[in-house]
Design a protein around this motif. Structure first.
Motif, PDB file in Angstrom:
ATOM      1  N   GLY A  37      42.840  39.903  41.295  1.00 40.88           N
ATOM      2  CA  GLY A  37      43.910  38.937  41.510  1.00 40.88           C
ATOM      3  C   GLY A  37      44.119  38.656  42.987  1.00 40.88           C
ATOM      4  O   GLY A  37      44.301  37.508  43.398  1.00 40.88           O
ATOM      5  N   MET A  38      44.079  39.716  43.784  1.00 45.17           N
ATOM      6  CA  MET A  38      44.230  39.549  45.236  1.00 45.17           C
ATOM      7  C   MET A  38      43.063  38.758  45.825  1.00 45.17           C
ATOM      8  O   MET A  38      43.254  37.896  46.675  1.00 45.17           O
ATOM      9  N   MET A  39      41.869  39.061  45.350  1.00 43.41           N
ATOM     10  CA  MET A  39      40.695  38.338  45.857  1.00 43.41           C
ATOM     11  C   MET A  39      40.791  36.853  45.509  1.00 43.41           C
ATOM     12  O   MET A  39      40.458  36.002  46.335  1.00 43.41           O
ATOM     13  N   ASN A  40      41.256  36.557  44.307  1.00 40.53           N
ATOM     14  CA  ASN A  40      41.427  35.158  43.917  1.00 40.53           C
ATOM     15  C   ASN A  40      42.484  34.475  44.779  1.00 40.53           C
ATOM     16  O   ASN A  40      42.329  33.320  45.163  1.00 40.53           O
ATOM     17  N   LYS A  41      43.563  35.200  45.082  1.00 41.39           N
ATOM     18  CA  LYS A  41      44.615  34.643  45.935  1.00 41.39           C
ATOM     19  C   LYS A  41      44.074  34.358  47.339  1.00 41.39           C
ATOM     20  O   LYS A  41      44.391  33.341  47.943  1.00 41.39           O
ATOM     21  N   ILE A  42      43.245  35.261  47.844  1.00 44.34           N
ATOM     22  CA  ILE A  42      42.667  35.068  49.177  1.00 44.34           C
ATOM     23  C   ILE A  42      41.741  33.853  49.172  1.00 44.34           C
ATOM     24  O   ILE A  42      41.768  33.038  50.103  1.00 44.34           O
TER      25      ILE A  42
END
Length: 107
Positions: free
Chosen positions: A7-12
């Motif tokens: 999820g964090m990678m997608n947000k980045i």
């Protein structure tokens, strides 16, 4: 844990995409700057690309004066462009970044 990481990678990735879109949009944001007496006018984009110059015939008669006007007026326009550019890119990056405790880089 890996779900949170994905999820964090997608947000980045989203944030990177927003920053790139903002950079493209800033090419269309025009900043007009005039010399104090209006004898020279410049237009630059928020990405600091010069789009146009309008020079009074009066300035064409004095090379040194024209050079001074160009330096002063272009520097003012580029400074304004830089301020707009930085504010817009910071807002785009902050908006898309995941919330990580203790990592609030954009206050």
């Amino acid at each position: 844990m890996f779900g949170d990481m994905m999820g964090m990678m997608n947000k980045i990735k989203e944030a990177q995409h927003k920053v790139e879109e903002t950079k493209k949009r800033l090419d269309t944001v025009l900043i007009d700057e005039k010399s104090i007496d209006g004898l020279l006018e410049v237009t630059v984009t928020a990405n600091s690309h010069i789009k146009s110059l309008q020079i009074s015939d009066e300035l064409l008669e004095d090379k040194e004066q024209l050079e001074d006007y160009l330096i002063l007026t272009l520097n003012k326009a580029i400074q304004r462009a830089k301020e707009i550019n930085e504010a817009e890119l910071a807002a785009a990056a902050k908006d898309g970044m995941p919330k990580i405790p203790g990592m609030d880089m954009f206050k």
